[in-house]
Design an enzyme around this catalytic site. Structure first.
Site, PDB file in Angstrom:
ATOM      1  N   HIS A  91       0.825  -1.200   0.000  1.00  0.00           N
ATOM      2  CA  HIS A  91       0.000   0.000   0.000  1.00  0.00           C
ATOM      3  C   HIS A  91       0.860   1.250   0.000  1.00  0.00           C
ATOM      4  O   HIS A  91       0.381   2.336   0.305  1.00  0.00           O
ATOM      5  CB  HIS A  91      -0.900   0.028   1.235  1.00  0.00           C
ATOM      6  CG  HIS A  91      -1.681  -1.221   1.438  1.00  0.00           C
ATOM      7  ND1 HIS A  91      -2.565  -1.677   0.500  1.00  0.00           N
ATOM      8  CD2 HIS A  91      -1.706  -2.128   2.448  1.00  0.00           C
ATOM      9  CE1 HIS A  91      -3.110  -2.810   0.934  1.00  0.00           C
ATOM     10  NE2 HIS A  91      -2.593  -3.116   2.107  1.00  0.00           N
ATOM     11  N   HIS A 146      -6.961  -4.548  -0.819  1.00  0.00           N
ATOM     12  CA  HIS A 146      -6.202  -5.800  -0.857  1.00  0.00           C
ATOM     13  C   HIS A 146      -6.528  -6.609  -2.089  1.00  0.00           C
ATOM     14  O   HIS A 146      -6.405  -7.819  -2.118  1.00  0.00           O
ATOM     15  CB  HIS A 146      -6.474  -6.649   0.379  1.00  0.00           C
ATOM     16  CG  HIS A 146      -6.027  -5.985   1.622  1.00  0.00           C
ATOM     17  ND1 HIS A 146      -6.871  -5.254   2.391  1.00  0.00           N
ATOM     18  CD2 HIS A 146      -4.808  -5.914   2.195  1.00  0.00           C
ATOM     19  CE1 HIS A 146      -6.188  -4.758   3.412  1.00  0.00           C
ATOM     20  NE2 HIS A 146      -4.941  -5.135   3.320  1.00  0.00           N
TER      21      HIS A 146
END
Ligand SMILES: Nc1ncnc2c1ncn2[C@@H]1O[C@H](COP(=O)(O)OP(=O)(O)O)[C@@H](O)[C@H]1O
Ligand SMILES: Nc1ncnc2c1ncn2[C@@H]1O[C@H](COP(=O)(O)OP(=O)(O)O)[C@@H](O)[C@H]1O
Ligand SMILES: [Mg+2]
Ligand SMILES: [Mg+2]
Ligand SMILES: [Mg+2]
Ligand SMILES: [Mg+2]
Lengths: 357, 212, 357, 212
Positions: C57, C219
């Site tokens: 991320h 995700h």
């Protein structure tokens, strides 16, 4: 083509509208002709630094307009050089009387459009100098080509030269510094995937699942060679060594001679890197490559520089000169002297690069 | 009968049509050895020329051509914009103030256009650019007029020479512009700029022939 | 799988090595257990703010370690929650005695690992509070799910809470502020393309050339619904209205009660947005979406906020919480009060976010 | 014959083998309703357990199990890490100090493990998690022992119950963990955590059977 856009032909216009809304404190946008300029321009007594080029390389150039970097940026259509009227209007808007430096990436279109713009600006009484950036070692000779392309060093030049202008350097000194940055910077890029120009609607080239393209430019143009995919370490080594082991590069460029009042041919020589040099190491994502991969590349680049005796005194890791969503990276090494280091560290406040302020 | 400013206007309108019809074709050629925008750029440029024409309808040929050149410069971008823009502006200067153009005026305009392109782009013959189409065209027209040909006849010989020049770019290795980065890989493809030059010269010849 | 990596299993380790080499002035990296921490930690008298989560991320969280933001970040494997030993060691390393705030994105794994870490840290005499971020309106109820996921608001919370800690807020006040930021922030994301976890080697889901996924998490998990591709304006409207028109959101979360010395259930209520609210508008790229498209989205978001009577007082446009190379975007709106605005504006110096310093 | 610490060590080693063999399978299950890492995470965890075992070879069963739990906690990550870590640590506490485990000790360990998982994850029966495999297993063992079954026999009944519990997760709608975001879309898939729980319980039964 999967993009978050409305109509392909409106991409640049709507992007500029978004930029104007997002950064009203930093920049203003002029439409028709299009250019982005410092909200507080013209800045009294300061040389105006202007760049421009095709869109699709964001944050370069529009994202580098602001305090301590560019006074204006002229965006063309995606991957198409902007036009002289944009550059002329930008110059008229941001010139404080101290003159204008056009920083021009060496592509035939950009060079010619900026030359015409400079000629037009001079007829309106504005002092203008053009300095080329031609740092892409993927282009090996200048005799049988349009010469090395302007890539990563452009970002570094805009920062360093912008800081110098902010500090009060005069036009001649700003231009000399820009030329110095250019001859001390070298870059090389590669792509894992192509990108898609909205107006074209299809990828600029094809690459198989196990292929990559080495020596790519920033316009989705094919590069020096296509080869099987390698590891990050191998790719970093390939790019870094092309730069570090590049020999002296000599070419003739056209610059404006203020004394003679005409364009003259100037021969420029890039000295090769040598052990002991202090460098800025710049690892750049072509757009789609995530930070996690850039860090892996930086890790190897650091090791290679150390082995070659180059001392990394500053670095820049991120997305700064892109080809839309292309996956890939480029490496730029810039030999730094104390003046350049000081100017690099000077405060900058733009949408795309900011520190110290 | 000399070419009038109405003919010049008609010629520019027809050029816009021809470029528009060949937009995909020129872009396709540019995608092989360039960046796939030559047709898009030139079409945007000539659409911009069309918009400017009403404001110069009662002006002299020089003003009309210069206006077209300026429209091209400020709308095409890329390499094509300054090159064609300069060509049209220089052609306009060569016939400044004239409302009727004789064969020699047209030759002078074409010569000026070529000079403008070379001045701007510094390309040599054989570099695989528009210069390879325009140079033989100008030479052919000059030669035809010297041999007593009429305007239309001379322009048709110029068109034939431009077409040959255009085709001759196929085996060339590019040494200027974006195609030069391809090195050997540029061989075997026809130059897009030479192609648009041929199309524009052909249009002039067609207008001249319609006149007769 | 086309990535600039060496071995999939070495991605996180080598990334961290690269980060350590690239930002030695800002951060240090501890290996085994892995965490990134402020170069000058522990900072005397200052509450330590720690976050963490799966890698992939970036720049969140490691890129937000530095002055005015996080004291430490614990990276897990790509898209896998980190482990308590990382969080415990990080706490021990950066705790100055003023206590530690763990900022935890609401995913079952993250929540449980951070709870274990907090329990362990307390047995070592460290004061620790955990505050959850659960702002993803794509998850509609909390009764039949693990509750809203922690997405975009996390970045804003880390900035604002980091500034408060830097200013000298005590642990209780820092935690209260973090909770306030969380209940005032809402987000929603979408994807044009999936992404590929290096260890998995294939895309996390499939999307046809004309499809997009709305309500995606970070995700690569599928979202709320799959639909035909729409224009940027339509997509922006869909995301923005999901946020702006979301009604009151109530759920129970587990927090540590220092007086009772135990975990207690706390009911939190997010009030809906209403006309007149001052907001921070955050347009985020999922990784592969270029700036040019983000500007087009911001343009429309600005228009929608104006129409709805929300006043954008600050904004953030760029790549801050990503899913590797995924193309897509998320929008976050955070209702701001004067305290939050002042803390947002406070200087920050991290690899991923920097201003004023 | 009671289960010795050597058996406990052998059991953990066999668990590592079983998880390793089922790595792809567990990950595949997790890719349908989760994030495709359960097998990868569990395998990383048990490899880490293997590394820790030599240091506790002469320790009591409680220490061995707690060490395994701590290794899992600090290497698995995700939801699986704290859940299984807690399970093993709680099981270890239940048999602290013992070098030989009778049937009741094993039951106590399993009960403690289940309590740990529920304490940590707050899942209810029917939420489509590992709790749906472990709960019936523990109940079946308790019942079997009450009915006079031996250790191996009781553990085999636990295994059968775990398997049934695992399969029963297929029609369930997930209400905990990552799968819960899928809502209706989680129905029809077997829960990866329930599957790994079944595999681990089966391994204990196999070790007990080998003993007899
Ligand atoms: N230096 C030059 N002199 C003359 N013509 C040139 C030169 N460089 C490029 N050209 C012409 O320009 C054409 C490409 O134009 P265009 O596609 O519009 O520009 P760009 O290459 O900037 O995309 C080439 O096909 C070639 O004929
Ligand atoms: N709250 C919970 N209580 C018990 N088990 C849970 C809970 N949440 C998730 N699980 C179990 O964890 C498994 C997923 O583990 P894993 O894939 O390792 O973690 P993650 O979801 O973080 O990727 C699920 O299949 C489920 O059995
Ligand atoms: Mg172009
Ligand atoms: Mg082109
Ligand atoms: Mg996971
Ligand atoms: Mg999982």
């Amino acid at each position: 083509m999967k993009k978050l856009i409305n109509k392909p032909e409106d991409v640049v216009k709507e992007e500029l509208e978004g930029v104007a809304l997002a950064y009203p404190d930093l920049v203003k946008v002029h439409f028709d002709p299009d250019f982005v300029y410092r909200a507080d321009a013209p800045v009294k007594g300061k040389v105006a630094v202007i760049s421009g080029g095709g869109s699709g390389h964001e944050p370069m150039h529009g994202g580098f307009v602001g305090v301590g970097m560019l006074d204006a940026a002229c965006p063309g259509q995606v991957f198409t050089s902007p036009t002289p009227d944009q550059m002329l209007e930008a110059a008229k808007t941001v010139n404080s009387g101290a003159g204008v430096l056009y920083i021009v990436k060496n592509y035939t279109g950009d060079v010619m459009n900026f030359e015409m713009a400079a000629d037009l600006a001079r007829t309106e009484g504005i002092r203008v100098l053009n300095i080329l950036i031609d740092d892409d070692v993927a282009v090996q000779d200048s005799l049988y080509t349009a010469g090395r392309r302007g890539v990563g060093t452009t970002v570094l030049a805009e920062k360093i030269v912008g800081a110098a202008a902010e500090k009060g350097y005069d036009l001649k000194k700003v231009a000399d510094l820009c030329r110095k940055v250019n001859i001390n910077g070298r870059s090389m890029g590669m792509a894992l995937t192509p990108c898609t120009v909205p107006m074209a609607g299809k990828p600029t080239f094809e690459l198989a699942e196990d292929e990559m393209e080495i020596g790519i430019g920033i316009h989705g143009e094919p590069g020096r060679k296509r080869m099987k995919l390698k590891t990050a370490d191998e790719i970093t080594e390939m790019l870094a060594l092309s730069i570090i082991e590049d020999s002296t590069y000599t070419r003739t460029v056209r610059e404006w001679d203020e004394d003679k009042g005409e364009w003259v041919d100037v021969t420029l020589v890039d000295p090769p890197f040598k052990a002991g040099d202090q460098v800025l190491a710049f690892v750049n994502s072509m757009g789609g490559t995530p930070d996690i991969e850039l860090a892996i590349i930086y890790r190897k680049l650091h090791e290679i520089c150390e082995k070659k005796g180059l001392k990394i005194v500053r670095n820049l890791v991120g997305r700064y000169i892109t080809s839309l969503e292309m996956q890939g990276c480029s490496i730029t090494l810039l030999k730094m002297d104390d003046e350049m280091i000081e100017l690099w560290d000077a405060p900058v406040k733009t949408p795309g690069l900011r520190w110290g302020i | 009968m000399p070419i009038t400013t109405a003919d010049v206007l008609a010629c520019l309108r027809k050029m816009a049509d021809v470029i528009h019809e060949n937009k995909e074709y020129l872009t396709e050629l540019d995608s092989a050895i360039g960046d796939a925008d030559h047709g898009i750029n030139m079409d945007r440029g000539f659409q911009s020329v069309l918009k400017k024409l009403p404001s110069v309808e009662d002006k002299d040929a020089g003003t009309i051509l210069k206006t077209a050149g300026m429209a091209l410069v400020s709308s095409v971008g890329g390499a094509g914009g300054p090159l064609y823009g300069t060509a049209f502006m220089q052609a306009g200067m060569a016939v400044a103030g004239k409302y009727e153009l004789e064969a020699e005026d047209i030759l002078a305009a074409l010569e000026a256009a070529l000079k403008g392109v070379v001045m701007r782009g510094k390309a040599n013959l054989g570099d695989k650019t528009m210069v390879d189409a325009i140079t033989p065209a100008v030479a052919a027209m000059r030669e035809a007029l010297r041999n007593g040909a009429g305007t239309a006849e001379a322009l048709e010989q110029a068109t034939a020479a431009a077409e040959k020049g255009m085709k001759d770019t196929i085996p060339m290795l590019a040494k200027k512009g974006r195609a030069s980065y391809l090195g050997e890989r540029s061989i075997g493809h026809q130059d897009p700029g030479a192609t648009s030059s041929y199309l524009l010269i052909r249009t002039i010849a067609e207008i001249a022939r319609e006149k007769e």
